[in-house]
Design an enzyme around this catalytic site. Structure first.
Site, short mmCIF file in Angstrom:
data_model
loop_
_atom_site.label_atom_id
_atom_site.label_comp_id
_atom_site.label_asym_id
_atom_site.label_seq_id
_atom_site.Cartn_x
_atom_site.Cartn_y
_atom_site.Cartn_z
N PHE A 182 0.94 -1.21 0.11
CA PHE A 182 -0.15 0.20 -0.18
C PHE A 182 0.69 1.03 0.30
O PHE A 182 1.90 1.51 0.41
CB PHE A 182 -0.79 0.20 0.95
CG PHE A 182 -2.15 0.98 1.46
CD1 PHE A 182 -3.37 0.07 1.01
CD2 PHE A 182 -1.98 1.97 0.74
CE1 PHE A 182 -4.48 0.72 0.92
CE2 PHE A 182 -3.63 3.09 1.35
CZ PHE A 182 -4.06 2.35 0.70
N PHE A 221 -1.19 -2.82 7.80
CA PHE A 221 -2.01 -3.47 9.37
C PHE A 221 -1.29 -5.12 9.28
O PHE A 221 -1.04 -5.82 10.13
CB PHE A 221 -3.55 -3.48 8.80
CG PHE A 221 -4.13 -4.63 9.95
CD1 PHE A 221 -4.59 -3.37 11.19
CD2 PHE A 221 -4.70 -5.47 10.14
CE1 PHE A 221 -5.26 -4.39 12.08
CE2 PHE A 221 -5.32 -6.53 10.72
CZ PHE A 221 -5.55 -5.90 12.14
N GLU A 222 -0.98 -6.08 7.96
CA GLU A 222 -0.70 -7.23 7.64
C GLU A 222 1.36 -7.43 8.13
O GLU A 222 1.42 -8.34 8.71
CB GLU A 222 -0.52 -7.44 6.18
CG GLU A 222 -2.24 -8.01 5.71
CD GLU A 222 -2.74 -6.93 6.00
OE1 GLU A 222 -2.07 -5.18 5.55
OE2 GLU A 222 -3.80 -6.40 6.36
N VAL A 274 1.65 5.15 5.53
CA VAL A 274 0.00 5.15 5.81
C VAL A 274 -0.42 6.62 6.41
O VAL A 274 0.38 7.28 6.81
CB VAL A 274 -0.53 4.56 7.79
CG1 VAL A 274 -1.89 5.40 8.07
CG2 VAL A 274 0.80 3.22 7.29
N ALA A 294 -9.90 10.62 5.11
CA ALA A 294 -10.79 11.58 5.88
C ALA A 294 -11.69 11.53 7.11
O ALA A 294 -12.45 11.72 8.28
CB ALA A 294 -12.35 11.63 4.41
N THR A 295 -11.50 9.74 6.97
CA THR A 295 -12.07 8.86 8.56
C THR A 295 -11.03 9.04 9.18
O THR A 295 -9.23 9.23 8.86
CB THR A 295 -12.38 7.71 7.67
OG1 THR A 295 -11.26 6.81 7.34
CG2 THR A 295 -13.33 8.17 6.55
N HIS A 339 -9.68 6.06 9.55
CA HIS A 339 -8.96 4.62 9.57
C HIS A 339 -7.28 4.23 9.84
O HIS A 339 -6.89 3.62 9.99
CB HIS A 339 -9.40 4.37 7.65
CG HIS A 339 -9.03 2.85 7.15
ND1 HIS A 339 -9.31 1.75 7.36
CD2 HIS A 339 -8.73 3.14 6.74
CE1 HIS A 339 -8.83 0.73 6.48
NE2 HIS A 339 -8.14 1.11 6.27
N ARG A 347 9.65 12.56 3.12
CA ARG A 347 10.09 11.72 3.61
C ARG A 347 11.13 10.26 3.49
O ARG A 347 11.08 8.82 3.82
CB ARG A 347 8.84 10.70 5.18
CG ARG A 347 8.70 12.40 6.51
CD ARG A 347 7.61 11.77 6.93
NE ARG A 347 7.34 13.15 7.37
CZ ARG A 347 7.28 14.30 7.29
NH1 ARG A 347 7.28 14.77 6.70
NH2 ARG A 347 6.55 15.80 8.46
N1 INI Z 1 -2.59 0.70 4.20
C1 INI Z 1 -1.10 1.66 4.54
O1 INI Z 1 -0.21 0.77 4.65
N2 INI Z 1 -1.81 2.59 4.36
C2 INI Z 1 -2.25 3.36 3.92
O2 INI Z 1 -2.39 4.25 4.52
C3 INI Z 1 -3.82 2.99 4.23
N3 INI Z 1 -5.36 3.55 3.73
O3 INI Z 1 -4.99 4.57 4.46
O4 INI Z 1 -6.02 2.28 4.03
C4 INI Z 1 -3.61 0.64 4.77
N4 INI Z 1 -4.49 0.42 4.29
C5 INI Z 1 -4.90 -1.08 4.13
C6 INI Z 1 -4.67 -1.64 5.22
O5 INI Z 1 -3.08 -1.60 5.79
C7 INI Z 1 -4.88 -3.03 5.36
O6 INI Z 1 -3.61 -3.79 4.67
C8 INI Z 1 -6.30 -3.35 4.73
O7 INI Z 1 -7.19 -3.35 5.43
C9 INI Z 1 -6.37 -4.82 4.81
O8 INI Z 1 -6.06 -5.68 6.06
#
Ligand code: INI
Length: 162
Positions: free
Chosen positions: A27, A62-63, A86, A90-91, A93, A132
């Protein structure tokens, strides 16, 4: 650092002979690949062997902790690095992701006694992510690699657990 007496432990910035496991998030891969380049470059410039760097890609930040845990548990690495970006939307999350990643990585380090370096860039904007990832605020991947080298060498110096 000066000492008047006793013993001072500090990790040298020498990467020769050290092995690194790096977890990268796909991501925002545009930025994460720059962090990875920075980490590799830092390890190489500190005398490390490029073959001693192993990389695992995960879907998102997240993983990262689960895979960092597997790498730490393998006993194969002197340090594990986590690289991700990350970006706040807007949320809330991104805040939930950040909380889980930082907590998860800290737990892995404490559980396995292996340095786990937090190289996850958390920003409010794409511009901050650019800054960064190798521009005016440096490269957080290189910073993470420097910390990994220092911590890996420090842990080798410290008394072993009984
Ligand atoms: N994962 C990131 O590494 N960076 C982000 O900015 C991000 N946003 O903003 O959603 C993001 N989302 C995915 C998340 O890490 C998981 O892969 C997903 O939710 C599946 O578990």
């Amino acid at each position: 650092m000066s000492t008047l007496q006793g013993t001072t432990y500090e990790g040298a910035l020498l990467a020769a002979g050290l092995r690194f496991g790096i977890v990268c998030s796909r991501f925002n891969e545009f930025f994460v690949s720059k962090l990875l380049e920075g980490a590799r470059d830092c390890i190489r410039r500190h005398g490390g062997d490029e073959d001693a760097v192993e990389v695992a890609w995960v879907p998102g930040s997240f993983e990262i902790p689960l895979v960092a845990k597997r790498l730490a548990a393998s006993g194969r690495y002197d340090a594990v690095l986590a690289l991700g970006v990350v970006i706040q939307g807007a949320t809330a999350h991104a805040q939930y992701i950040n909380a889980e990643v930082s907590k998860g990585l800290a737990q892995v380090a404490m559980q396995y006694g292996v340095p786990v370096i937090y190289g996850v860039v958390t920003t409010e904007s794409i511009e901050q992510a650019i800054e960064r990832s190798g521009t005016k605020a440096g490269n957080r991947g290189a910073d993470a690699a420097r910390s990994a080298i220092e911590m890996a060498n420090l842990l080798k110096q410290l008394p072993k657990p009984t």
